[in-house]
Design a protein around this motif. Structure first.
Motif, PDB file in Angstrom:
ATOM      1  N   THR A 165       0.788  -1.179   0.174  1.00  0.00           N
ATOM      2  CA  THR A 165       0.035  -0.052   0.052  1.00  0.00           C
ATOM      3  C   THR A 165       0.893   1.221  -0.049  1.00  0.00           C
ATOM      4  OG1 THR A 165       0.071   0.063   2.511  1.00  0.00           O
ATOM      5  CG2 THR A 165      -1.720  -1.076   1.442  1.00  0.00           C
ATOM      6  N   SER A 166       0.189   2.363  -0.043  1.00  0.00           N
ATOM      7  CA  SER A 166       0.725   3.734   0.138  1.00  0.00           C
ATOM      8  C   SER A 166      -0.108   4.531   0.806  1.00  0.00           C
ATOM      9  CB  SER A 166       1.085   4.282  -1.569  1.00  0.00           C
ATOM     10  OG  SER A 166       1.889   3.628  -2.268  1.00  0.00           O
ATOM     11  N   LEU A 167       0.377   5.435   1.630  1.00  0.00           N
ATOM     12  CA  LEU A 167      -0.710   6.065   2.431  1.00  0.00           C
ATOM     13  C   LEU A 167      -1.089   7.291   1.569  1.00  0.00           C
ATOM     14  CD1 LEU A 167      -1.974   6.932   4.972  1.00  0.00           C
ATOM     15  CD2 LEU A 167       0.303   8.211   5.724  1.00  0.00           C
ATOM     16  N   LEU A 168      -2.212   7.254   1.259  1.00  0.00           N
ATOM     17  CA  LEU A 168      -2.930   8.375   0.467  1.00  0.00           C
ATOM     18  C   LEU A 168      -3.392   9.669   1.444  1.00  0.00           C
ATOM     19  CD1 LEU A 168      -4.377   9.384  -2.116  1.00  0.00           C
ATOM     20  CD2 LEU A 168      -6.484   8.292  -1.250  1.00  0.00           C
ATOM     21  N   LYS A 169      -3.894   9.455   2.785  1.00  0.00           N
ATOM     22  CA  LYS A 169      -4.193  10.554   3.582  1.00  0.00           C
ATOM     23  C   LYS A 169      -4.005   9.988   4.911  1.00  0.00           C
ATOM     24  CE  LYS A 169      -8.178  13.468   4.561  1.00  0.00           C
ATOM     25  NZ  LYS A 169      -9.687  13.797   4.092  1.00  0.00           N
ATOM     26  N   ALA A 170      -3.527  10.766   5.834  1.00  0.00           N
ATOM     27  CA  ALA A 170      -3.357  10.736   7.292  1.00  0.00           C
ATOM     28  C   ALA A 170      -4.414  11.865   7.751  1.00  0.00           C
ATOM     29  CB  ALA A 170      -2.032  10.770   7.774  1.00  0.00           C
ATOM     30  N   SER A 171      -5.326  11.660   8.268  1.00  0.00           N
ATOM     31  CA  SER A 171      -6.358  12.756   8.535  1.00  0.00           C
ATOM     32  C   SER A 171      -6.621  13.092  10.095  1.00  0.00           C
ATOM     33  CB  SER A 171      -7.771  12.433   8.313  1.00  0.00           C
ATOM     34  OG  SER A 171      -8.363  11.074   8.755  1.00  0.00           O
ATOM     35  N   ASP A 172      -6.163  12.296  10.772  1.00  0.00           N
ATOM     36  CA  ASP A 172      -6.091  12.380  12.389  1.00  0.00           C
ATOM     37  C   ASP A 172      -4.726  11.520  12.887  1.00  0.00           C
ATOM     38  OD1 ASP A 172      -6.916  13.123  15.031  1.00  0.00           O
ATOM     39  OD2 ASP A 172      -8.707  12.143  14.872  1.00  0.00           O
ATOM     40  N   LEU A 173      -3.901  12.207  13.589  1.00  0.00           N
ATOM     41  CA  LEU A 173      -2.796  11.610  14.245  1.00  0.00           C
ATOM     42  C   LEU A 173      -2.799  12.046  15.666  1.00  0.00           C
ATOM     43  CD1 LEU A 173      -1.721  11.831  11.128  1.00  0.00           C
ATOM     44  CD2 LEU A 173       0.025  10.557  12.240  1.00  0.00           C
ATOM     45  N   LYS A 174      -2.688  11.280  16.626  1.00  0.00           N
ATOM     46  CA  LYS A 174      -2.695  11.822  18.026  1.00  0.00           C
ATOM     47  C   LYS A 174      -1.614  11.034  18.953  1.00  0.00           C
ATOM     48  CE  LYS A 174      -7.537  13.395  18.427  1.00  0.00           C
ATOM     49  NZ  LYS A 174      -8.552  13.184  19.075  1.00  0.00           N
ATOM     50  N   PHE A 175      -0.592  11.696  19.258  1.00  0.00           N
ATOM     51  CA  PHE A 175       0.422  11.119  20.179  1.00  0.00           C
ATOM     52  C   PHE A 175       0.323  11.458  21.536  1.00  0.00           C
ATOM     53  CE2 PHE A 175       1.936  12.430  15.986  1.00  0.00           C
ATOM     54  CZ  PHE A 175       2.733  11.106  15.499  1.00  0.00           C
ATOM     55  N   LEU A 176      -0.153  10.350  22.477  1.00  0.00           N
ATOM     56  CA  LEU A 176      -0.610  10.592  23.523  1.00  0.00           C
ATOM     57  C   LEU A 176       0.029  10.407  24.760  1.00  0.00           C
ATOM     58  CD1 LEU A 176      -4.119   8.897  22.802  1.00  0.00           C
ATOM     59  CD2 LEU A 176      -3.774  11.402  22.827  1.00  0.00           C
ATOM     60  N   ALA A 177       1.256   9.668  24.537  1.00  0.00           N
ATOM     61  CA  ALA A 177       2.183   9.349  25.256  1.00  0.00           C
ATOM     62  C   ALA A 177       3.488   8.904  24.457  1.00  0.00           C
ATOM     63  CB  ALA A 177       1.835   8.099  26.170  1.00  0.00           C
ATOM     64  N   PHE A 178       4.766   9.122  25.088  1.00  0.00           N
ATOM     65  CA  PHE A 178       5.913   8.990  24.721  1.00  0.00           C
ATOM     66  C   PHE A 178       6.124   7.171  24.539  1.00  0.00           C
ATOM     67  CE2 PHE A 178       7.604  13.029  26.009  1.00  0.00           C
ATOM     68  CZ  PHE A 178       7.786  13.557  24.901  1.00  0.00           C
ATOM     69  N   GLY A 222      -6.554   7.086   8.911  1.00  0.00           N
ATOM     70  CA  GLY A 222      -6.148   7.503   7.431  1.00  0.00           C
ATOM     71  C   GLY A 222      -6.565   6.662   6.358  1.00  0.00           C
ATOM     72  N   ILE A 223      -6.195   6.819   5.148  1.00  0.00           N
ATOM     73  CA  ILE A 223      -6.536   6.011   4.159  1.00  0.00           C
ATOM     74  C   ILE A 223      -5.243   5.520   3.148  1.00  0.00           C
ATOM     75  CG2 ILE A 223      -7.851   6.050   1.648  1.00  0.00           C
ATOM     76  CD1 ILE A 223      -9.521   8.129   3.089  1.00  0.00           C
ATOM     77  N   PHE A 224      -5.208   4.318   2.917  1.00  0.00           N
ATOM     78  CA  PHE A 224      -4.095   3.569   2.254  1.00  0.00           C
ATOM     79  C   PHE A 224      -4.778   3.091   0.854  1.00  0.00           C
ATOM     80  CE2 PHE A 224      -2.854   3.159   6.416  1.00  0.00           C
ATOM     81  CZ  PHE A 224      -1.492   3.577   6.392  1.00  0.00           C
ATOM     82  N   VAL A 225      -3.942   3.188  -0.095  1.00  0.00           N
ATOM     83  CA  VAL A 225      -4.330   2.529  -1.329  1.00  0.00           C
ATOM     84  C   VAL A 225      -3.481   1.543  -1.813  1.00  0.00           C
ATOM     85  CG1 VAL A 225      -5.477   4.682  -2.236  1.00  0.00           C
ATOM     86  CG2 VAL A 225      -3.068   4.572  -2.826  1.00  0.00           C
ATOM     87  N   ARG A 226      -3.843   0.546  -2.601  1.00  0.00           N
ATOM     88  CA  ARG A 226      -3.259  -0.602  -2.869  1.00  0.00           C
ATOM     89  C   ARG A 226      -2.125   0.040  -4.052  1.00  0.00           C
ATOM     90  NH1 ARG A 226      -5.532  -5.462  -1.623  1.00  0.00           N
ATOM     91  NH2 ARG A 226      -7.622  -5.324  -0.695  1.00  0.00           N
ATOM     92  N   GLN A 227      -0.847  -0.505  -4.243  1.00  0.00           N
ATOM     93  CA  GLN A 227       0.073  -0.328  -5.056  1.00  0.00           C
ATOM     94  C   GLN A 227       0.105  -0.995  -6.423  1.00  0.00           C
ATOM     95  OE1 GLN A 227       3.890  -0.215  -3.513  1.00  0.00           O
ATOM     96  NE2 GLN A 227       3.769   1.860  -2.376  1.00  0.00           N
TER      97      GLN A 227
END
Length: 121
Positions: A63-76, A116-121
């Motif tokens: 796959t390839s990453l098409l879109k990352a719409s929401d990333l939350k880093f909540l703890a190290f 996020g959304i991935f697409v097949r390569q």
């Protein structure tokens, strides 16, 4: 590719569109010498790459990453303290791509969330 070098995963379980697996981090990986020498933490880009690689293993396709719409880093994520963590994914295959909601957890503590959304390569 980070699998089998930066991390390994075992116990991949799929129930419907839910995927769960256990992740073991390699605390001796060279990336931690620069991120950061005295207090290593897993880089955010590596967390996203782990999601990608486990999605690929789950759907048996690259796959390839098409879109990352929401990333939350909540703890190290310290690879010395959090050597074993879990990943939970919800994967929905749609016309516009492979929609993924993912979480990295240490037992019940959510460390990272991804949508996020991935697409097949």
């Amino acid at each position: 590719m980070l699998q089998n070098d930066f991390f390994t995963f075992t116990g991949l379980q799929t129930e419907g569109n839910i995927v769960k697996t256990n992740i073991e981090l390699n605390a001796a990986h060279p990336i931690f010498k620069g991120h950061f020498p005295d207090q290593p933490i897993v880089p955010g880009v590596c967390m996203v790459q782990m999601v990608k690689e486990i999605v690929e293993a789950s759907i048996n396709a690259e796959t390839s990453l098409l879109k990352a719409s929401d990333l939350k880093f909540l703890a190290f994520i310290d690879p010395k303290q959090n050597k074993l963590i879990q990943m939970e994914l919800r994967i929905n295959i749609a016309d516009e791509g492979i929609k993924v909601d993912a979480k990295l957890l240490d037992d019940e503590t959510v460390l990272f969330k991804f949508k996020g959304i991935f697409v097949r390569q």
